[in-house]
Design an enzyme around this catalytic site. Structure first.
Site, mmCIF file in Angstrom:
data_model
loop_
_atom_site.group_PDB
_atom_site.id
_atom_site.type_symbol
_atom_site.label_atom_id
_atom_site.label_comp_id
_atom_site.label_asym_id
_atom_site.label_seq_id
_atom_site.Cartn_x
_atom_site.Cartn_y
_atom_site.Cartn_z
ATOM 1 N N ASP A 94 0.853 -1.184 0.000
ATOM 2 C CA ASP A 94 0.000 0.000 0.000
ATOM 3 C C ASP A 94 0.893 1.240 0.000
ATOM 4 O OD1 ASP A 94 0.944 0.224 2.577
ATOM 5 O OD2 ASP A 94 -0.937 -0.325 3.527
ATOM 6 N N ASP A 267 -7.943 -7.121 1.026
ATOM 7 C CA ASP A 267 -6.963 -7.288 2.104
ATOM 8 C C ASP A 267 -7.584 -6.766 3.383
ATOM 9 O OD1 ASP A 267 -5.411 -4.639 3.309
ATOM 10 O OD2 ASP A 267 -6.462 -4.261 1.422
ATOM 11 N N CYS A 305 -12.923 -28.205 7.756
ATOM 12 C CA CYS A 305 -11.753 -27.375 7.443
ATOM 13 C C CYS A 305 -10.498 -28.242 7.383
ATOM 14 C CB CYS A 305 -11.586 -26.267 8.490
ATOM 15 S SG CYS A 305 -10.162 -25.186 8.153
ATOM 16 N N CYS A 307 -7.322 -26.964 7.516
ATOM 17 C CA CYS A 307 -6.147 -26.230 7.991
ATOM 18 C C CYS A 307 -5.405 -27.035 9.067
ATOM 19 C CB CYS A 307 -6.535 -24.849 8.528
ATOM 20 S SG CYS A 307 -7.207 -24.843 10.213
ATOM 21 N N CYS A 310 -7.298 -27.301 12.452
ATOM 22 C CA CYS A 310 -8.464 -28.188 12.464
ATOM 23 C C CYS A 310 -8.079 -29.652 12.251
ATOM 24 C CB CYS A 310 -9.475 -27.738 11.414
ATOM 25 S SG CYS A 310 -10.301 -26.182 11.848
ATOM 26 N N HIS A 336 -6.091 -20.749 11.056
ATOM 27 C CA HIS A 336 -7.444 -21.147 10.675
ATOM 28 C C HIS A 336 -8.184 -20.015 9.974
ATOM 29 C CE1 HIS A 336 -11.508 -22.686 10.722
ATOM 30 N NE2 HIS A 336 -11.869 -21.508 11.218
#
Length: 373
Positions: A94, A267, A305, A307, A310, A336
């Site tokens: 940015d 974002d 999930c 991830c 999880c 997560h």
């Protein structure tokens, strides 16, 4: 060949939601896409390798923070931000504008740029279109954002008009000094909550022919209905062959709304910030992991999930870590939450390509409860 190009794969005829591919010098990635925020060259609590594992292939770096510490010259000396932080995917930086303008009384805006006091040590600093471009060229990011003023909400018409016109003049100055052939400079549409000023901002920026456009100055405190109205008006004016980026949005319901109106990129610090507060993001809403209901809960955060958190840990264990203020618990929730948004944007993309986006939207909103538990 421009450093940044956009390839449209499919557009939903009912809504304008679209699936595409953005090509950068550090790889291509599918859209819609959520970009994890690595403010100071690091996604808080998550390694670059873990970001890659959760499906991230572009991250955001913060010009303001890296300008102050460690300084862009050092990062350039180290081979640029990619090498400095060991990240071989794409990076968007940015402009530093949002952070500078959020300093309030600690900054002074002129046509030349912004003089401000560092939040770190109080020293006097200066950012302008030219300085922002130099810093971002030092960083070597793939996508560079033009230096703009993020207009607060509410703001009166005259202030908004003058600010928007100055942002356009600054965008021209950015384009004049951004000389790196391996970086793409995006313009940022402003105009506050006034449709005619949004229209003028788009017209002026499109005339400068940037390789992509961000919609700035939304999700800054205005009612959701107003945000959607202004977003819808603005996106319809943007070129169809360029990426569209809505800045600072990171909850599933807002992402869904924005994708419905044709946005490609997002974002936000939200997923990692709420993780550090002990909150998990799920398809049904937020779970506050400190709550007593999870004390004996042997399920993962989400059954489906994939991830790391999880796959390996229970809600009961994560609740214990959060209540004990263990860093590992906050890292698990960060992983997560970031994976949740990667999966969510991937599912939206799949639904667009398979021509069932309207049904996906309806099904999701029927089960999602903002702020649940």
């Amino acid at each position: 060949m421009p450093a940044i190009t956009y390839e449209l794969i499919k557009e939903d005829p009912q809504t304008g939601a679209r699936a595409g591919i953005i090509h950068t010098p550090h790889g291509s990635f599918p859209t819609p896409i959520f970009m994890p925020v690595g403010t100071q060259g690091s996604v808080k609590g998550v390694s670059p390798e873990e970001v890659k594992e959760i499906g991230g292939n572009i991250i955001l770096g913060n010009t303001y923070h890296l300008f102050l510490r460690p300084g862009s010259e050092l990062i350039r000396e180290m081979g640029g931000l990619h090498k400095f932080m060991n990240w071989d995917g794409a990076i968007l930086t940015d402009s530093g504008g949002f952070q500078v303008f959020s300093l309030g009384e600690l900054r002074k805006i002129t046509e030349e740029g912004v003089t401000f006091r560092s939040h770190i040590d109080g020293s006097k600093k200066f950012l302008s279109p030219e300085v922002s471009m130099k810093v971002q060229m030092d960083l070597g990011s793939d996508i560079v954002m033009a230096f703009d003023e993020c207009i607060p909400y509410p703001a009166d018409y005259e202030y908004t008009r003058k600010s928007t016109e100055r942002t356009t003049r600054w965008a021209k100055r950015c384009k004049e000094v951004m000389t790196s052939p391996n970086q793409g400079l995006f313009g940022i549409v402003q105009g506050g909550m006034y449709k005619d000023l949004r229209t003028k901002s788009v017209e002026d920026l499109v005339a400068l022919d940037f390789p992509g456009y961000a919609v700035g100055g939304l999700s800054v405190g205005e009612p959701k209905e107003l945000m959607v109205e202004i977003l819808d008006h603005t996106v319809k004016l943007l070129p169809a062959n360029k990426p569209r980026y809505l800045m600072g949005v990171g909850t599933a319901d807002y992402l869904l709304e924005a994708v419905t109106h044709g946005i490609d990129m997002f974002d936000c610090v939200f997923p990692t910030r709420v993780a550090r507060n002990g909150t998990a993001m799920t398809w049904e809403g937020r779970l506050v992991m400190k709550n007593a209901e999870f004390t004996h809960d042997t399920r993962p955060i989400e059954e489906w999930c994939d991830c790391y958190a999880c796959r390996n840990y229970t809600r009961a264990y994560i609740r214990h870590l959060v209540r004990a203020n263990e860093i590992f618990g906050l890292r698990l929730l960060s992983i997560h939450n970031l994976r949740f948004l990667q999966r969510f944007t991937a599912e939206m993309r799949k639904a667009i390509i398979e021509e069932r986006f309207a049904q996906f939207r309806s099904d999701f909103l029927a089960q999602y409860h903002y702020g649940k538990k």
